[in-house]
Design a protein around this motif. Sequence first.
Motif, PDB file in Angstrom:
ATOM      1  N   ALA A  59      -2.506  -1.693  -9.919  1.00  5.62           N
ATOM      2  CA  ALA A  59      -2.904  -2.467  -8.735  1.00  5.62           C
ATOM      3  C   ALA A  59      -1.908  -2.254  -7.601  1.00  5.62           C
ATOM      4  O   ALA A  59      -2.302  -2.161  -6.425  1.00  5.62           O
ATOM      5  N   CYS A  60      -0.623  -2.162  -7.926  1.00  5.88           N
ATOM      6  CA  CYS A  60       0.392  -1.893  -6.899  1.00  5.88           C
ATOM      7  C   CYS A  60       0.195  -0.497  -6.311  1.00  5.88           C
ATOM      8  O   CYS A  60       0.270  -0.317  -5.086  1.00  5.88           O
ATOM      9  N   ASP A  61      -0.061   0.494  -7.176  1.00  5.74           N
ATOM     10  CA  ASP A  61      -0.332   1.850  -6.686  1.00  5.74           C
ATOM     11  C   ASP A  61      -1.521   1.846  -5.733  1.00  5.74           C
ATOM     12  O   ASP A  61      -1.472   2.444  -4.657  1.00  5.74           O
ATOM     13  N   GLU A  62      -2.594   1.179  -6.139  1.00  7.27           N
ATOM     14  CA  GLU A  62      -3.805   1.136  -5.312  1.00  7.27           C
ATOM     15  C   GLU A  62      -3.527   0.450  -3.976  1.00  7.27           C
ATOM     16  O   GLU A  62      -4.051   0.860  -2.942  1.00  7.27           O
ATOM     17  N   HIS A  63      -2.715  -0.593  -3.998  1.00  7.81           N
ATOM     18  CA  HIS A  63      -2.365  -1.302  -2.762  1.00  7.81           C
ATOM     19  C   HIS A  63      -1.605  -0.382  -1.810  1.00  7.81           C
ATOM     20  O   HIS A  63      -1.887  -0.334  -0.604  1.00  7.81           O
ATOM     21  N   VAL A  64      -0.635   0.372  -2.343  1.00  8.37           N
ATOM     22  CA  VAL A  64       0.130   1.298  -1.511  1.00  8.37           C
ATOM     23  C   VAL A  64      -0.779   2.404  -0.988  1.00  8.37           C
ATOM     24  O   VAL A  64      -0.744   2.747   0.193  1.00  8.37           O
ATOM     25  N   LEU A  65      -1.635   2.946  -1.849  1.00  7.55           N
ATOM     26  CA  LEU A  65      -2.556   3.997  -1.421  1.00  7.55           C
ATOM     27  C   LEU A  65      -3.558   3.477  -0.393  1.00  7.55           C
ATOM     28  O   LEU A  65      -3.912   4.194   0.547  1.00  7.55           O
ATOM     29  N   ALA A  66      -3.991   2.241  -0.544  1.00 13.50           N
ATOM     30  CA  ALA A  66      -4.925   1.651   0.428  1.00 13.50           C
ATOM     31  C   ALA A  66      -4.283   1.560   1.804  1.00 13.50           C
ATOM     32  O   ALA A  66      -4.968   1.679   2.826  1.00 13.50           O
ATOM     33  N   GLY A  67      -2.978   1.380   1.834  1.00 14.35           N
ATOM     34  CA  GLY A  67      -2.268   1.351   3.112  1.00 14.35           C
ATOM     35  C   GLY A  67      -2.293   2.692   3.813  1.00 14.35           C
ATOM     36  O   GLY A  67      -2.015   2.787   5.009  1.00 14.35           O
ATOM     37  N   MET A  68      -2.624   3.742   3.074  1.00 13.03           N
ATOM     38  CA  MET A  68      -2.714   5.080   3.645  1.00 13.03           C
ATOM     39  C   MET A  68      -4.123   5.425   4.108  1.00 13.03           C
ATOM     40  O   MET A  68      -4.348   6.500   4.634  1.00 13.03           O
ATOM     41  N   GLU A  69      -5.061   4.548   3.875  1.00  7.61           N
ATOM     42  CA  GLU A  69      -6.452   4.800   4.250  1.00  7.61           C
ATOM     43  C   GLU A  69      -6.646   4.539   5.731  1.00  7.61           C
ATOM     44  O   GLU A  69      -5.904   3.797   6.353  1.00  7.61           O
TER      45      GLU A  69
END
Length: 195
Positions: A59-69
């Motif tokens: 979930a933390c990885d996805e949150h960081v990656l979502a910040g790159m969207e």
Amino acid sequence: MGSAKSDLTARARIRDAALLRFGADGVAGASMRAIAADAGVSPALVVHHFGSKEGLRQACDEHVLAGMEGGDDLEGEALARVLAAATPARRYLARSLLDGTDAATALFTRIVERTEQWLAEGEAAGRVRPTSDARARAVVYVSWQLAPLLLGEQVERLLGSDPAGTKGARAGLEMLTGGLFTDDHWLRAFTELDR
């Protein structure tokens, strides 16, 4: 029983607490109990929302990656936006990438893939110069962007400002935009090594 909104709020609080704790202690060094305490919830609620520490890490990885969207122009440059954003995400990313786990490898690969796509879109739009090796360009670009995470204190000391701030970003963009060398001497030398 709480509402869906309060569940989402608790989920986000837990994730944010995990970003901080994982960034400080690493995933292996952080306990679910400590994360729960930091978030002000019970360990059972952490398990309810994420299932396990691995689920929480994902979930933390996805949150960081979502910040790159989002953002399809140079002003919306994804990785730099995450690096310039909240310190917890930056610390989490640095610690995660240094863990040397399969999850860290997968996270780095996903960041490179997104960056490679972003650079290809910029190339197609005429904002990014063509390259002979798109994958290598993306890997090197991401590595350069992530370097301040590892050298942050040293870079900040010498710059006199946050390495992800405008002073460091401007210096990097000047080099990437105008180039560093005035001729192709070094490029030709390294090209000869490949032959």
